[in-house]
Design a protein around this motif. Sequence first.
Motif, PDB file in Angstrom:
ATOM      1  N   PHE A  64       0.816  -1.214   0.000  1.00  0.00           N
ATOM      2  CA  PHE A  64       0.000   0.000   0.000  1.00  0.00           C
ATOM      3  C   PHE A  64       0.851   1.267   0.000  1.00  0.00           C
ATOM      4  CE2 PHE A  64      -2.765  -3.200   2.127  1.00  0.00           C
ATOM      5  CZ  PHE A  64      -3.717  -3.283   1.123  1.00  0.00           C
ATOM      6  N   SER A  65       2.128   1.133  -0.264  1.00  0.00           N
ATOM      7  CA  SER A  65       3.016   2.287  -0.287  1.00  0.00           C
ATOM      8  C   SER A  65       2.731   3.160  -1.500  1.00  0.00           C
ATOM      9  CB  SER A  65       4.479   1.828  -0.314  1.00  0.00           C
ATOM     10  OG  SER A  65       5.328   2.914  -0.544  1.00  0.00           O
ATOM     11  N   ALA A  66       2.566   4.459  -1.260  1.00  0.00           N
ATOM     12  CA  ALA A  66       2.268   5.381  -2.351  1.00  0.00           C
ATOM     13  C   ALA A  66       3.466   5.553  -3.285  1.00  0.00           C
ATOM     14  CB  ALA A  66       1.861   6.737  -1.778  1.00  0.00           C
ATOM     15  N   SER A  67       4.651   5.236  -2.805  1.00  0.00           N
ATOM     16  CA  SER A  67       5.849   5.421  -3.614  1.00  0.00           C
ATOM     17  C   SER A  67       6.122   4.231  -4.529  1.00  0.00           C
ATOM     18  CB  SER A  67       7.065   5.644  -2.707  1.00  0.00           C
ATOM     19  OG  SER A  67       7.295   4.506  -1.895  1.00  0.00           O
ATOM     20  N   SER A  68       5.379   3.144  -4.361  1.00  0.00           N
ATOM     21  CA  SER A  68       5.584   1.949  -5.174  1.00  0.00           C
ATOM     22  C   SER A  68       4.630   1.964  -6.363  1.00  0.00           C
ATOM     23  CB  SER A  68       5.355   0.687  -4.326  1.00  0.00           C
ATOM     24  OG  SER A  68       6.284   0.619  -3.267  1.00  0.00           O
ATOM     25  N   ARG A  69       5.159   2.294  -7.525  1.00  0.00           N
ATOM     26  CA  ARG A  69       4.336   2.368  -8.726  1.00  0.00           C
ATOM     27  C   ARG A  69       3.984   0.970  -9.218  1.00  0.00           C
ATOM     28  NH1 ARG A  69       3.944   7.011 -11.829  1.00  0.00           N
ATOM     29  NH2 ARG A  69       4.136   8.819 -10.474  1.00  0.00           N
ATOM     30  N   THR A  70       2.756   0.790  -9.682  1.00  0.00           N
ATOM     31  CA  THR A  70       2.308  -0.476 -10.245  1.00  0.00           C
ATOM     32  C   THR A  70       1.877  -0.246 -11.695  1.00  0.00           C
ATOM     33  OG1 THR A  70      -0.063  -0.283  -9.761  1.00  0.00           O
ATOM     34  CG2 THR A  70       1.378  -1.058  -7.964  1.00  0.00           C
ATOM     35  N   ILE A  71       1.588  -1.315 -12.390  1.00  0.00           N
ATOM     36  CA  ILE A  71       1.116  -1.202 -13.761  1.00  0.00           C
ATOM     37  C   ILE A  71      -0.209  -0.439 -13.813  1.00  0.00           C
ATOM     38  CG2 ILE A  71      -0.029  -3.466 -13.661  1.00  0.00           C
ATOM     39  CD1 ILE A  71       1.692  -1.826 -16.741  1.00  0.00           C
ATOM     40  N   TYR A  72      -0.994  -0.509 -12.756  1.00  0.00           N
ATOM     41  CA  TYR A  72      -2.252   0.237 -12.731  1.00  0.00           C
ATOM     42  C   TYR A  72      -1.983   1.736 -12.711  1.00  0.00           C
ATOM     43  CZ  TYR A  72      -6.830   1.983 -11.328  1.00  0.00           C
ATOM     44  OH  TYR A  72      -8.009   2.676 -11.271  1.00  0.00           O
ATOM     45  N   ASP A  73      -1.001   2.170 -11.915  1.00  0.00           N
ATOM     46  CA  ASP A  73      -0.661   3.590 -11.864  1.00  0.00           C
ATOM     47  C   ASP A  73      -0.222   4.098 -13.228  1.00  0.00           C
ATOM     48  OD1 ASP A  73      -1.073   3.920  -9.030  1.00  0.00           O
ATOM     49  OD2 ASP A  73       0.783   2.811  -8.720  1.00  0.00           O
ATOM     50  N   VAL A  74       0.472   3.270 -13.976  1.00  0.00           N
ATOM     51  CA  VAL A  74       0.928   3.639 -15.312  1.00  0.00           C
ATOM     52  C   VAL A  74      -0.254   3.806 -16.260  1.00  0.00           C
ATOM     53  CG1 VAL A  74       2.254   2.861 -17.310  1.00  0.00           C
ATOM     54  CG2 VAL A  74       3.160   2.512 -15.002  1.00  0.00           C
ATOM     55  N   LEU A  75      -1.228   2.909 -16.158  1.00  0.00           N
ATOM     56  CA  LEU A  75      -2.343   2.868 -17.109  1.00  0.00           C
ATOM     57  C   LEU A  75      -3.579   3.651 -16.662  1.00  0.00           C
ATOM     58  CD1 LEU A  75      -2.259  -0.974 -17.934  1.00  0.00           C
ATOM     59  CD2 LEU A  75      -1.300   0.888 -19.312  1.00  0.00           C
ATOM     60  N   LYS A  76      -3.528   4.205 -15.478  1.00  0.00           N
ATOM     61  CA  LYS A  76      -4.737   4.815 -14.878  1.00  0.00           C
ATOM     62  C   LYS A  76      -5.375   5.865 -15.768  1.00  0.00           C
ATOM     63  CE  LYS A  76      -4.030   7.037 -11.071  1.00  0.00           C
ATOM     64  NZ  LYS A  76      -3.741   7.262  -9.631  1.00  0.00           N
ATOM     65  N   GLY A  77      -4.578   6.707 -16.410  1.00  0.00           N
ATOM     66  CA  GLY A  77      -5.147   7.746 -17.272  1.00  0.00           C
ATOM     67  C   GLY A  77      -5.914   7.171 -18.438  1.00  0.00           C
ATOM     68  N   VAL A  78      -5.429   6.076 -18.991  1.00  0.00           N
ATOM     69  CA  VAL A  78      -6.114   5.418 -20.104  1.00  0.00           C
ATOM     70  C   VAL A  78      -7.378   4.727 -19.605  1.00  0.00           C
ATOM     71  CG1 VAL A  78      -5.907   3.635 -21.881  1.00  0.00           C
ATOM     72  CG2 VAL A  78      -3.945   5.094 -21.334  1.00  0.00           C
ATOM     73  N   ILE A  85      -0.765   7.198 -20.714  1.00  0.00           N
ATOM     74  CA  ILE A  85       0.090   6.455 -19.791  1.00  0.00           C
ATOM     75  C   ILE A  85       1.025   7.416 -19.060  1.00  0.00           C
ATOM     76  CG2 ILE A  85       0.006   4.298 -21.074  1.00  0.00           C
ATOM     77  CD1 ILE A  85       2.679   5.091 -22.388  1.00  0.00           C
ATOM     78  N   ASN A  86       1.446   7.017 -17.875  1.00  0.00           N
ATOM     79  CA  ASN A  86       2.378   7.816 -17.074  1.00  0.00           C
ATOM     80  C   ASN A  86       3.624   6.984 -16.787  1.00  0.00           C
ATOM     81  OD1 ASN A  86       3.756   9.381 -15.259  1.00  0.00           O
ATOM     82  ND2 ASN A  86       2.125   9.484 -13.729  1.00  0.00           N
ATOM     83  N   VAL A  87       4.699   7.311 -17.465  1.00  0.00           N
ATOM     84  CA  VAL A  87       5.950   6.547 -17.291  1.00  0.00           C
ATOM     85  C   VAL A  87       7.030   7.407 -16.641  1.00  0.00           C
ATOM     86  CG1 VAL A  87       5.468   4.963 -19.184  1.00  0.00           C
ATOM     87  CG2 VAL A  87       6.692   7.106 -19.643  1.00  0.00           C
ATOM     88  N   ASP A  88       6.624   8.467 -15.966  1.00  0.00           N
ATOM     89  CA  ASP A  88       7.572   9.371 -15.325  1.00  0.00           C
ATOM     90  C   ASP A  88       7.942   8.864 -13.928  1.00  0.00           C
ATOM     91  OD1 ASP A  88       9.194  11.516 -14.799  1.00  0.00           O
ATOM     92  OD2 ASP A  88       7.548  12.859 -14.204  1.00  0.00           O
ATOM     93  N   PHE A  89       8.694   7.788 -13.865  1.00  0.00           N
ATOM     94  CA  PHE A  89       9.131   7.220 -12.594  1.00  0.00           C
ATOM     95  C   PHE A  89      10.309   6.286 -12.851  1.00  0.00           C
ATOM     96  CE2 PHE A  89       6.291   4.172 -14.440  1.00  0.00           C
ATOM     97  CZ  PHE A  89       6.799   2.929 -14.092  1.00  0.00           C
ATOM     98  N   ASN A  90      11.054   5.990 -11.796  1.00  0.00           N
ATOM     99  CA  ASN A  90      12.166   5.050 -11.891  1.00  0.00           C
ATOM    100  C   ASN A  90      11.677   3.659 -11.525  1.00  0.00           C
ATOM    101  OD1 ASN A  90      14.212   6.934 -12.624  1.00  0.00           O
ATOM    102  ND2 ASN A  90      14.315   7.618 -10.490  1.00  0.00           N
ATOM    103  N   ASP A 107      -0.758  -5.508 -10.317  1.00  0.00           N
ATOM    104  CA  ASP A 107      -1.809  -4.861  -9.540  1.00  0.00           C
ATOM    105  C   ASP A 107      -3.125  -5.588  -9.798  1.00  0.00           C
ATOM    106  OD1 ASP A 107      -3.853  -2.915  -8.610  1.00  0.00           O
ATOM    107  OD2 ASP A 107      -2.173  -1.514  -8.509  1.00  0.00           O
ATOM    108  N   MET A 108      -3.862  -5.904  -8.732  1.00  0.00           N
ATOM    109  CA  MET A 108      -5.144  -6.581  -8.891  1.00  0.00           C
ATOM    110  C   MET A 108      -6.117  -5.767  -9.739  1.00  0.00           C
ATOM    111  SD  MET A 108      -5.842  -8.292  -5.154  1.00  0.00           S
ATOM    112  CE  MET A 108      -7.331  -9.067  -5.783  1.00  0.00           C
ATOM    113  N   ARG A 109      -5.921  -4.448  -9.761  1.00  0.00           N
ATOM    114  CA  ARG A 109      -6.833  -3.574 -10.504  1.00  0.00           C
ATOM    115  C   ARG A 109      -6.572  -3.594 -12.012  1.00  0.00           C
ATOM    116  NH1 ARG A 109      -5.530   1.748  -7.176  1.00  0.00           N
ATOM    117  NH2 ARG A 109      -3.464   0.757  -7.389  1.00  0.00           N
ATOM    118  N   LEU A 110      -5.614  -4.383 -12.444  1.00  0.00           N
ATOM    119  CA  LEU A 110      -5.354  -4.496 -13.878  1.00  0.00           C
ATOM    120  C   LEU A 110      -6.589  -4.986 -14.636  1.00  0.00           C
ATOM    121  CD1 LEU A 110      -3.140  -4.237 -16.055  1.00  0.00           C
ATOM    122  CD2 LEU A 110      -2.533  -6.620 -15.594  1.00  0.00           C
ATOM    123  N   SER A 111      -7.484  -5.665 -13.928  1.00  0.00           N
ATOM    124  CA  SER A 111      -8.726  -6.127 -14.556  1.00  0.00           C
ATOM    125  C   SER A 111      -9.556  -4.953 -15.083  1.00  0.00           C
ATOM    126  CB  SER A 111      -9.553  -6.951 -13.569  1.00  0.00           C
ATOM    127  OG  SER A 111      -9.841  -6.200 -12.403  1.00  0.00           O
TER     128      SER A 111
END
Length: 339
Positions: A64-78, A85-90, A107-111
């Motif tokens: 649940f760490s906000a600093s840990s990016r998941t595939i869902y965070d990348v795709l959330k805008g789409v 997509i948001n790929v501005d992270f390391n 991420d479970m939310r990938l569904s």
Amino acid sequence: MKFARSKKLVFFNNKGGVGKTTLAFNTAVKFANQGYKTVLVDLDSQCNLTRLALGEEYYDNTIFSASSRTIYDVLKGVIRGGADINVDFNLEPAKGAVQNLFLLRGDMRLSEYENILATGYNAAAAGEQIGYFQTSAIDRTLRQIGMSQEIDIFVIDTSPNLGLLNRIILLGCDYFVVPLMPDALSLQGIENLGNMLTKWKRNWRDTGKALSGNAETQYVLNGEGLFIGYILNSYNVYGHRPIKDHQKWISQIPIKVEECLSKKHCKNGLVAKSCKASLQDIQDYGRLPAITHENGIALFNIDPSQAEATQLGTRENISKADQEFNSLARNILEILQTY
């Protein structure tokens, strides 16, 4: 970078329980150890690859760490609409003291992304721009990260089904390998995958690609994923040979692979090579894979003292795993360097 461009390699079988996550992780560790900057991409909503790459305890403590990016965070805008997509992270380093190995968390939310593909794929197949935008989101993510962070190989793990998400993953990949076990259901999985992928590629070629017109190339999935071979996993050994029951199925695998995968999804010299023999045979290592999942380390990096109490022959098995995955990584890299 060791390659002129990033390579996207998918481990896939529509039959579950064949060990593809463990195989993907251990192979990726070998790539990284040989100096290839490698990223594990977890595209299974069960997140097994993420747990394995991070170890159970660290994963549980950071889920649940906000600093840990998941595939869902990348795709959330789409997924939500109105953004890209948001790929501005390391990328996150994998644990287990492995250099050159990174992780894009599952991420479970990938569904939720798969839900929009229900309309997105049909829109792309009709030549509509929104469809290309949605279906290419994962592919564009990997392309952009590959260029900006100089990635050599993306090792992609998927869920064991033939749904829409896996359709666009396979239509966007460069290569795919098929892990299987010596049983009847694995043979059925080979047939199902080969036949379905043939239909997907034909449909995409005749619709989405044919109607793409002025759409930028980055938004149109290539649809030419190359089958490079199979991995025989978890066979049991007696007298240095597979046991009789396993050998019965092993003898049928090359025929089924040639018919359903090699002839339909290979090219040039790979057709014969990909079905003649496996990329590597990986024996059953008993308790050792469970230890890798608990601790986030490769089979061949396990401290023998951790497992000797529960399994005889631990040192020998760890040494054998090291040899087998060295061979597997070498065989795959040879193909990636050639094709």
